[in-house]
Design a protein around this motif. Structure first.
Motif, PDB file in Angstrom:
ATOM      1  N   LYS A  95       0.831  -1.209   0.000  1.00 45.19           N
ATOM      2  CA  LYS A  95       0.000   0.000   0.000  1.00 45.19           C
ATOM      3  C   LYS A  95       0.862   1.255   0.000  1.00 45.19           C
ATOM      4  CE  LYS A  95      -4.014  -2.099   2.102  1.00 45.19           C
ATOM      5  NZ  LYS A  95      -4.892  -2.212   3.246  1.00 45.19           N
ATOM      6  N   VAL A  96       2.058   1.165   0.582  1.00 44.49           N
ATOM      7  CA  VAL A  96       2.965   2.309   0.630  1.00 44.49           C
ATOM      8  C   VAL A  96       3.857   2.356  -0.608  1.00 44.49           C
ATOM      9  CG1 VAL A  96       4.867   3.381   1.904  1.00 44.49           C
ATOM     10  CG2 VAL A  96       2.963   2.343   3.145  1.00 44.49           C
ATOM     11  N   PHE A  97       4.462   1.221  -0.975  1.00 44.27           N
ATOM     12  CA  PHE A  97       5.453   1.189  -2.052  1.00 44.27           C
ATOM     13  C   PHE A  97       4.927   0.632  -3.372  1.00 44.27           C
ATOM     14  CE2 PHE A  97       7.965   1.032   1.881  1.00 44.27           C
ATOM     15  CZ  PHE A  97       8.683   2.198   1.704  1.00 44.27           C
ATOM     16  N   GLY A  98       3.699   0.158  -3.397  1.00 48.85           N
ATOM     17  CA  GLY A  98       3.111  -0.387  -4.611  1.00 48.85           C
ATOM     18  C   GLY A  98       3.422  -1.858  -4.789  1.00 48.85           C
ATOM     19  N   SER A  99       2.740  -2.454  -5.741  1.00 49.78           N
ATOM     20  CA  SER A  99       2.903  -3.881  -6.013  1.00 49.78           C
ATOM     21  C   SER A  99       3.863  -4.150  -7.159  1.00 49.78           C
ATOM     22  CB  SER A  99       1.538  -4.502  -6.336  1.00 49.78           C
ATOM     23  OG  SER A  99       0.678  -4.359  -5.235  1.00 49.78           O
ATOM     24  N   GLY A 100       4.377  -3.099  -7.778  1.00 50.93           N
ATOM     25  CA  GLY A 100       5.301  -3.251  -8.892  1.00 50.93           C
ATOM     26  C   GLY A 100       4.573  -3.268 -10.223  1.00 50.93           C
ATOM     27  N   ALA A 101       5.332  -3.027 -11.267  1.00 51.94           N
ATOM     28  CA  ALA A 101       4.769  -3.044 -12.613  1.00 51.94           C
ATOM     29  C   ALA A 101       4.554  -4.493 -13.031  1.00 51.94           C
ATOM     30  CB  ALA A 101       5.698  -2.327 -13.584  1.00 51.94           C
TER      31      ALA A 101
ATOM     32  N   GLY B 230     -12.957  -7.362 -15.723  1.00 55.59           N
ATOM     33  CA  GLY B 230     -12.872  -6.205 -16.615  1.00 55.59           C
ATOM     34  C   GLY B 230     -12.150  -5.021 -15.994  1.00 55.59           C
ATOM     35  N   TYR B 231     -11.317  -5.287 -14.973  1.00 51.57           N
ATOM     36  CA  TYR B 231     -10.560  -4.243 -14.302  1.00 51.57           C
ATOM     37  C   TYR B 231      -9.180  -4.134 -14.943  1.00 51.57           C
ATOM     38  CZ  TYR B 231     -13.975  -4.608 -10.467  1.00 51.57           C
ATOM     39  OH  TYR B 231     -15.122  -4.632  -9.713  1.00 51.57           O
ATOM     40  N   TYR B 232      -8.915  -3.016 -15.572  1.00 56.46           N
ATOM     41  CA  TYR B 232      -7.637  -2.779 -16.230  1.00 56.46           C
ATOM     42  C   TYR B 232      -6.936  -1.614 -15.547  1.00 56.46           C
ATOM     43  CZ  TYR B 232      -9.460  -5.633 -20.041  1.00 56.46           C
ATOM     44  OH  TYR B 232      -9.984  -6.661 -20.784  1.00 56.46           O
ATOM     45  N   LEU B 233      -5.653  -1.778 -15.281  1.00 58.67           N
ATOM     46  CA  LEU B 233      -4.874  -0.682 -14.709  1.00 58.67           C
ATOM     47  C   LEU B 233      -4.879   0.523 -15.643  1.00 58.67           C
ATOM     48  CD1 LEU B 233      -1.788  -2.546 -13.210  1.00 58.67           C
ATOM     49  CD2 LEU B 233      -3.446  -1.180 -11.946  1.00 58.67           C
ATOM     50  N   SER B 234      -4.874   0.280 -16.929  1.00 55.25           N
ATOM     51  CA  SER B 234      -4.820   1.378 -17.907  1.00 55.25           C
ATOM     52  C   SER B 234      -6.076   2.240 -17.897  1.00 55.25           C
ATOM     53  CB  SER B 234      -4.588   0.820 -19.309  1.00 55.25           C
ATOM     54  OG  SER B 234      -5.651  -0.031 -19.683  1.00 55.25           O
ATOM     55  N   ASP B 235      -7.136   1.779 -17.273  1.00 52.42           N
ATOM     56  CA  ASP B 235      -8.393   2.541 -17.235  1.00 52.42           C
ATOM     57  C   ASP B 235      -8.502   3.480 -16.039  1.00 52.42           C
ATOM     58  OD1 ASP B 235      -9.325   1.398 -19.526  1.00 52.42           O
ATOM     59  OD2 ASP B 235     -10.667  -0.031 -18.547  1.00 52.42           O
ATOM     60  N   VAL B 236      -7.581   3.384 -15.093  1.00 53.87           N
ATOM     61  CA  VAL B 236      -7.750   4.157 -13.861  1.00 53.87           C
ATOM     62  C   VAL B 236      -6.659   5.199 -13.629  1.00 53.87           C
ATOM     63  CG1 VAL B 236      -9.181   2.434 -12.698  1.00 53.87           C
ATOM     64  CG2 VAL B 236      -6.701   2.298 -12.489  1.00 53.87           C
ATOM     65  N   GLY B 237      -5.812   5.443 -14.607  1.00 51.83           N
ATOM     66  CA  GLY B 237      -4.848   6.540 -14.584  1.00 51.83           C
ATOM     67  C   GLY B 237      -3.960   6.590 -13.363  1.00 51.83           C
TER      68      GLY B 237
ATOM     69  N   TYR C 276      -3.393   5.827 -19.077  1.00 47.43           N
ATOM     70  CA  TYR C 276      -2.078   5.348 -18.654  1.00 47.43           C
ATOM     71  C   TYR C 276      -0.917   6.181 -19.179  1.00 47.43           C
ATOM     72  CZ  TYR C 276      -2.175   2.872 -23.191  1.00 47.43           C
ATOM     73  OH  TYR C 276      -2.264   2.534 -24.510  1.00 47.43           O
ATOM     74  N   SER C 277      -1.171   7.371 -19.642  1.00 45.33           N
ATOM     75  CA  SER C 277      -0.132   8.173 -20.289  1.00 45.33           C
ATOM     76  C   SER C 277       1.036   8.517 -19.369  1.00 45.33           C
ATOM     77  CB  SER C 277      -0.733   9.462 -20.852  1.00 45.33           C
ATOM     78  OG  SER C 277      -1.347  10.209 -19.828  1.00 45.33           O
ATOM     79  N   VAL C 278       0.845   8.567 -18.081  1.00 41.97           N
ATOM     80  CA  VAL C 278       1.930   8.955 -17.182  1.00 41.97           C
ATOM     81  C   VAL C 278       2.974   7.856 -16.995  1.00 41.97           C
ATOM     82  CG1 VAL C 278       0.957   8.291 -14.956  1.00 41.97           C
ATOM     83  CG2 VAL C 278       2.395  10.281 -15.113  1.00 41.97           C
ATOM     84  N   TYR C 279       2.623   6.612 -17.238  1.00 43.13           N
ATOM     85  CA  TYR C 279       3.587   5.538 -17.012  1.00 43.13           C
ATOM     86  C   TYR C 279       3.763   4.582 -18.194  1.00 43.13           C
ATOM     87  CZ  TYR C 279      -0.531   2.675 -16.121  1.00 43.13           C
ATOM     88  OH  TYR C 279      -1.729   2.036 -16.242  1.00 43.13           O
ATOM     89  N   HIS C 280       2.968   4.687 -19.230  1.00 48.47           N
ATOM     90  CA  HIS C 280       3.050   3.733 -20.337  1.00 48.47           C
ATOM     91  C   HIS C 280       4.318   3.953 -21.167  1.00 48.47           C
ATOM     92  CE1 HIS C 280       1.907   1.472 -23.954  1.00 48.47           C
ATOM     93  NE2 HIS C 280       1.180   0.771 -23.107  1.00 48.47           N
ATOM     94  N   TYR C 281       4.900   2.881 -21.643  1.00 48.83           N
ATOM     95  CA  TYR C 281       6.164   2.980 -22.370  1.00 48.83           C
ATOM     96  C   TYR C 281       6.050   3.744 -23.682  1.00 48.83           C
ATOM     97  CZ  TYR C 281       4.428  -1.064 -25.015  1.00 48.83           C
ATOM     98  OH  TYR C 281       3.676  -1.902 -25.788  1.00 48.83           O
ATOM     99  N   HIS C 282       4.871   3.896 -24.233  1.00 46.88           N
ATOM    100  CA  HIS C 282       4.711   4.711 -25.446  1.00 46.88           C
ATOM    101  C   HIS C 282       4.968   6.190 -25.163  1.00 46.88           C
ATOM    102  CE1 HIS C 282       1.856   1.626 -27.514  1.00 46.88           C
ATOM    103  NE2 HIS C 282       3.124   1.281 -27.602  1.00 46.88           N
ATOM    104  N   TYR C 283       4.772   6.613 -23.923  1.00 50.70           N
ATOM    105  CA  TYR C 283       4.897   8.017 -23.550  1.00 50.70           C
ATOM    106  C   TYR C 283       6.160   8.331 -22.760  1.00 50.70           C
ATOM    107  CZ  TYR C 283      -0.067   8.292 -24.711  1.00 50.70           C
ATOM    108  OH  TYR C 283      -1.257   8.257 -25.360  1.00 50.70           O
ATOM    109  N   ILE C 284       6.808   7.328 -22.211  1.00 47.98           N
ATOM    110  CA  ILE C 284       7.846   7.568 -21.218  1.00 47.98           C
ATOM    111  C   ILE C 284       9.049   8.337 -21.775  1.00 47.98           C
ATOM    112  CG2 ILE C 284       9.142   5.400 -21.403  1.00 47.98           C
ATOM    113  CD1 ILE C 284       8.087   7.014 -18.132  1.00 47.98           C
ATOM    114  N   ILE C 285       9.494   8.036 -22.974  1.00 48.24           N
ATOM    115  CA  ILE C 285      10.662   8.733 -23.521  1.00 48.24           C
ATOM    116  C   ILE C 285      10.328  10.201 -23.764  1.00 48.24           C
ATOM    117  CG2 ILE C 285      12.207   8.903 -25.516  1.00 48.24           C
ATOM    118  CD1 ILE C 285      12.115   5.813 -25.619  1.00 48.24           C
ATOM    119  N   ALA C 286       9.161  10.464 -24.350  1.00 46.76           N
ATOM    120  CA  ALA C 286       8.750  11.853 -24.593  1.00 46.76           C
ATOM    121  C   ALA C 286       8.555  12.601 -23.275  1.00 46.76           C
ATOM    122  CB  ALA C 286       7.476  11.899 -25.420  1.00 46.76           C
ATOM    123  N   THR C 287       8.034  11.928 -22.271  1.00 45.22           N
ATOM    124  CA  THR C 287       7.825  12.565 -20.973  1.00 45.22           C
ATOM    125  C   THR C 287       9.161  12.908 -20.318  1.00 45.22           C
ATOM    126  OG1 THR C 287       5.740  11.388 -20.698  1.00 45.22           O
ATOM    127  CG2 THR C 287       6.742  12.308 -18.706  1.00 45.22           C
TER     128      THR C 287
END
Length: 176
Positions: free
Chosen positions: A43-49, A69-76, A126-137
């Motif tokens: 809960k403090v450090f996360g469960s990892g990618a 139907g719960y996707y991590l990519s749907d909850v930002g 998922y734009s803040v952590y997805h690999y499609h965005y990470i280099i540009a970010t």
């Protein structure tokens, strides 16, 4: 507008709004906030990618997506919390606040606008952590920092020049 795809989006949005707490993204968000972490440390450090289909977390997330139907990519940003913990969310909030409060030169404004785009879309995407965005970010954050450094350098040079000018005036002033 009389475009079928626009009508379809409007109708889907209205249906989703009527669902309220039964909307799948709301249910997923509640799950990832309350029930996803297996222990207090997570809960403090996360469960990892999740490494989809390979790691235990990845396999669990795959089953969660298939069965509920719960996707991590749907909850930002909630996904950032679930994967990387509260510290990552605090860092995210600090970057967001600083992007509004720290001034940078106009020539670096595009980096600020890109950061805002990422921050606003990350509320439900998922734009803040997805690999499609990470280099540009990362590049945008670097440019933002470069803009801050350039601004400080310009201000320092201005202060030095003002001091030099004031010393020159005193040195060549015939009244002194």
């Amino acid at each position: 507008m009389e475009i079928n795809s626009v009508k379809g989006l409007i109708e889907a949005g209205e249906r989703d709004a009527e669902l309220g707490k039964e909307y799948i993204r709301v249910l997923a968000a509640e799950y990832f906030l309350k029930d996803y972490a297996p222990n207090d440390l997570s809960k403090v450090f996360g469960s990892g990618a999740p490494y989809w289909g390979i790691s235990a977390v990845g396999k669990f997330n795959e089953r969660l997506a298939d069965e509920r139907g719960y996707y991590l990519s749907d909850v930002g940003i909630i996904a950032v919390y679930a994967m990387f913990g509260i510290i990552a969310v605090v860092g995210f909030v600090i970057i967001w606040i600083k992007s509004f409060t720290i001034r940078i030169p106009k020539s670096f404004a595009y980096a600020k606008y890109y950061i805002w785009y990422i921050l606003f879309t990350s509320v439900t995407w998922y734009s803040v952590y997805h690999y499609h965005y990470i280099i540009a970010t990362i590049l945008a954050l670097y440019l933002y920092q470069k803009g801050i450094d350039d601004q400080k350098r310009v201000e320092l040079v201005k202060k030095i020049l003002i001091k030099i000018k004031s010393k020159d005036k005193k040195q060549f002033d015939p009244t002194t």
